[in-house]
Design a protein around this motif. Structure first.
Motif, PDB file in Angstrom:
ATOM      1  N   GLU A 123       0.811  -1.210   0.000  1.00 16.14           N
ATOM      2  CA  GLU A 123       0.000   0.000   0.000  1.00 16.14           C
ATOM      3  C   GLU A 123       0.852   1.272   0.000  1.00 16.14           C
ATOM      4  O   GLU A 123       0.496   2.256  -0.653  1.00 16.14           O
ATOM      5  N   GLU A 124       1.975   1.256   0.714  1.00 16.07           N
ATOM      6  CA  GLU A 124       2.776   2.470   0.859  1.00 16.07           C
ATOM      7  C   GLU A 124       3.676   2.747  -0.340  1.00 16.07           C
ATOM      8  O   GLU A 124       3.783   3.890  -0.790  1.00 16.07           O
ATOM      9  N   VAL A 125       4.351   1.716  -0.818  1.00 17.20           N
ATOM     10  CA  VAL A 125       5.355   1.957  -1.864  1.00 17.20           C
ATOM     11  C   VAL A 125       5.113   1.132  -3.130  1.00 17.20           C
ATOM     12  O   VAL A 125       5.870   1.244  -4.094  1.00 17.20           O
ATOM     13  N   GLY A 126       4.067   0.281  -3.136  1.00 15.90           N
ATOM     14  CA  GLY A 126       3.774  -0.505  -4.324  1.00 15.90           C
ATOM     15  C   GLY A 126       4.629  -1.748  -4.470  1.00 15.90           C
ATOM     16  O   GLY A 126       4.672  -2.345  -5.552  1.00 15.90           O
ATOM     17  N   LEU A 127       5.317  -2.163  -3.399  1.00 12.28           N
ATOM     18  CA  LEU A 127       6.135  -3.366  -3.459  1.00 12.28           C
ATOM     19  C   LEU A 127       5.218  -4.585  -3.384  1.00 12.28           C
ATOM     20  O   LEU A 127       4.608  -4.857  -2.350  1.00 12.28           O
ATOM     21  N   HIS A 128       5.131  -5.328  -4.492  1.00 14.13           N
ATOM     22  CA  HIS A 128       4.191  -6.460  -4.544  1.00 14.13           C
ATOM     23  C   HIS A 128       4.733  -7.623  -3.719  1.00 14.13           C
ATOM     24  O   HIS A 128       5.924  -7.941  -3.779  1.00 14.13           O
ATOM     25  N   PRO A 129       3.854  -8.300  -2.960  1.00 12.77           N
ATOM     26  CA  PRO A 129       4.309  -9.419  -2.121  1.00 12.77           C
ATOM     27  C   PRO A 129       5.009 -10.535  -2.876  1.00 12.77           C
ATOM     28  O   PRO A 129       5.834 -11.249  -2.291  1.00 12.77           O
ATOM     29  N   HIS A 130       4.707 -10.715  -4.177  1.00 13.36           N
ATOM     30  CA  HIS A 130       5.367 -11.826  -4.865  1.00 13.36           C
ATOM     31  C   HIS A 130       6.856 -11.561  -5.112  1.00 13.36           C
ATOM     32  O   HIS A 130       7.577 -12.465  -5.526  1.00 13.36           O
ATOM     33  N   LEU A 162       8.228   0.147  -8.054  1.00 14.79           N
ATOM     34  CA  LEU A 162       7.613   0.845  -6.939  1.00 14.79           C
ATOM     35  C   LEU A 162       6.628   1.901  -7.425  1.00 14.79           C
ATOM     36  O   LEU A 162       6.863   2.567  -8.438  1.00 14.79           O
ATOM     37  N   ARG A 163       5.542   2.034  -6.686  1.00 15.64           N
ATOM     38  CA  ARG A 163       4.557   3.095  -6.933  1.00 15.64           C
ATOM     39  C   ARG A 163       4.221   3.717  -5.578  1.00 15.64           C
ATOM     40  O   ARG A 163       3.225   3.352  -4.949  1.00 15.64           O
ATOM     41  N   PRO A 164       5.051   4.668  -5.132  1.00 16.67           N
ATOM     42  CA  PRO A 164       4.846   5.237  -3.790  1.00 16.67           C
ATOM     43  C   PRO A 164       3.492   5.937  -3.661  1.00 16.67           C
ATOM     44  O   PRO A 164       3.040   6.630  -4.585  1.00 16.67           O
ATOM     45  N   ASN A 165       2.860   5.735  -2.526  1.00 17.74           N
ATOM     46  CA  ASN A 165       1.627   6.429  -2.185  1.00 17.74           C
ATOM     47  C   ASN A 165       2.016   7.722  -1.477  1.00 17.74           C
ATOM     48  O   ASN A 165       2.393   7.707  -0.309  1.00 17.74           O
ATOM     49  N   ASP A 171       9.195  10.056   0.200  1.00 14.92           N
ATOM     50  CA  ASP A 171      10.375   9.604  -0.538  1.00 14.92           C
ATOM     51  C   ASP A 171      10.593   8.116  -0.260  1.00 14.92           C
ATOM     52  O   ASP A 171      10.209   7.604   0.800  1.00 14.92           O
ATOM     53  N   VAL A 172      11.202   7.442  -1.233  1.00 16.05           N
ATOM     54  CA  VAL A 172      11.624   6.047  -1.087  1.00 16.05           C
ATOM     55  C   VAL A 172      13.064   5.969  -1.570  1.00 16.05           C
ATOM     56  O   VAL A 172      13.400   6.531  -2.614  1.00 16.05           O
ATOM     57  N   PHE A 173      13.907   5.280  -0.814  1.00 15.97           N
ATOM     58  CA  PHE A 173      15.329   5.225  -1.174  1.00 15.97           C
ATOM     59  C   PHE A 173      15.920   3.930  -0.632  1.00 15.97           C
ATOM     60  O   PHE A 173      15.285   3.204   0.148  1.00 15.97           O
ATOM     61  N   GLU A 174      17.152   3.634  -1.041  1.00 15.95           N
ATOM     62  CA  GLU A 174      17.848   2.433  -0.584  1.00 15.95           C
ATOM     63  C   GLU A 174      19.179   2.819   0.064  1.00 15.95           C
ATOM     64  O   GLU A 174      19.835   3.768  -0.378  1.00 15.95           O
ATOM     65  N   VAL A 175      19.524   2.069   1.104  1.00 13.03           N
ATOM     66  CA  VAL A 175      20.796   2.261   1.818  1.00 13.03           C
ATOM     67  C   VAL A 175      21.539   0.931   1.802  1.00 13.03           C
ATOM     68  O   VAL A 175      20.943  -0.112   2.079  1.00 13.03           O
TER      69      VAL A 175
END
Length: 244
Positions: A123-130, A162-165, A171-175
């Motif tokens: 719901e938040e970032v569009g990361l699909h469970p599969h 990703l499809r951020p809500n 913002d969405v980012f990676e570390v």
């Protein structure tokens, strides 16, 4: 400079650092190989979390919640593994503007905390469970805002979109996981706030981001509070020697 939170009466970036854990070992990247993680959760070491709760500063009723700690596996090179994080929208009622994992309150319809974490990430970032393989859970962490949070560890395969809500995240980012699992990047702070002596970790990360116009800008992601504490607990879980 982006505010760390719009609901705090102090800026945690201004609170002095009293210790950095240069003397502690980093987690070898072999410890976060998928098979190694599965084995560790199946046969956990004799350990306990370093931080289990924050001083309470809320009168709200306790609520169960779950977050997903999404470890993005970038092929066979474990050094390229990252953790997906968000910055919560400034208008959120709790932890606004702060760096966080995808997650939220447990709904009655959720089968378990793992289902909550996967649903919230979708719901938040569009990361699909599969794209997510759950490998385990860390002990519950209690926030000062009365959330009883279960961190769920998930391995994220590449190829996700990703499809951020933007109603929930700015913002969405990676570390890099290697950065987060190195205690030389773990800073300790101490501050007296609302009548309580509070200590916390921070892990500021500098990201060089290419903008749509081609310019490269440096963005500091100030990881602190509950998010940093759960990462510190994950570090402790991975670095400790397995039980005999």
């Amino acid at each position: 400079m982006t505010p760390v939170s719009t609901t705090l009466t102090f800026d945690p970036r201004d609170v002095p650092v009293w210790r950095i854990d240069h003397d502690l070992p980093a987690v070898p990247c072999s410890h976060w190989h998928p098979d190694a993680l599965k084995t560790r959760f199946k046969h956990p070491p004799d350990w306990r979390p370093e931080i289990e709760r924050e001083p309470s500063f809320s009168n709200r009723q306790p609520a169960k919640a779950a977050v997903l700690i999404p470890i993005v596996m970038r092929g066979d090179d474990l050094r390229q593994s990252t953790v997906l994080l968000t910055r919560r929208a400034a208008h959120m009622s709790t932890h606004s503007g702060q760096v966080a994992f995808p997650g939220g309150k447990v709904d009655p319809e959720d089968a378990n905390v793992r289902a909550t974490a996967l649903r919230e990430a979708h719901e938040e970032v569009g990361l699909h469970p599969h794209h997510v393989q759950v490998v385990g859970e860390l002990p519950v962490y209690v926030t000062g805002t009365a959330f009883w949070v279960t961190p769920v560890i998930g391995l994220v395969s590449t190829g996700f979109e990703l499809r951020p809500n933007h109603d929930e995240v700015d913002d969405v980012f990676e570390v890099p996981l290697s950065f987060l699992m190195n205690p030389a990047n773990h800073r300790r702070h101490h501050h007296d706030w609302q009548g309580a002596s509070r200590q916390w970790f921070s892990m500021p990360y500098q990201e060089n981001r290419t903008m749509p116009n081609g310019d490269v800008v440096t963005i500091e992601h100030f990881i602190w509070g509950a998010t940093a504490a759960m990462l510190r607990n994950f570090y402790r879980f991975l670095v400790v020697n397995p039980a005999p």
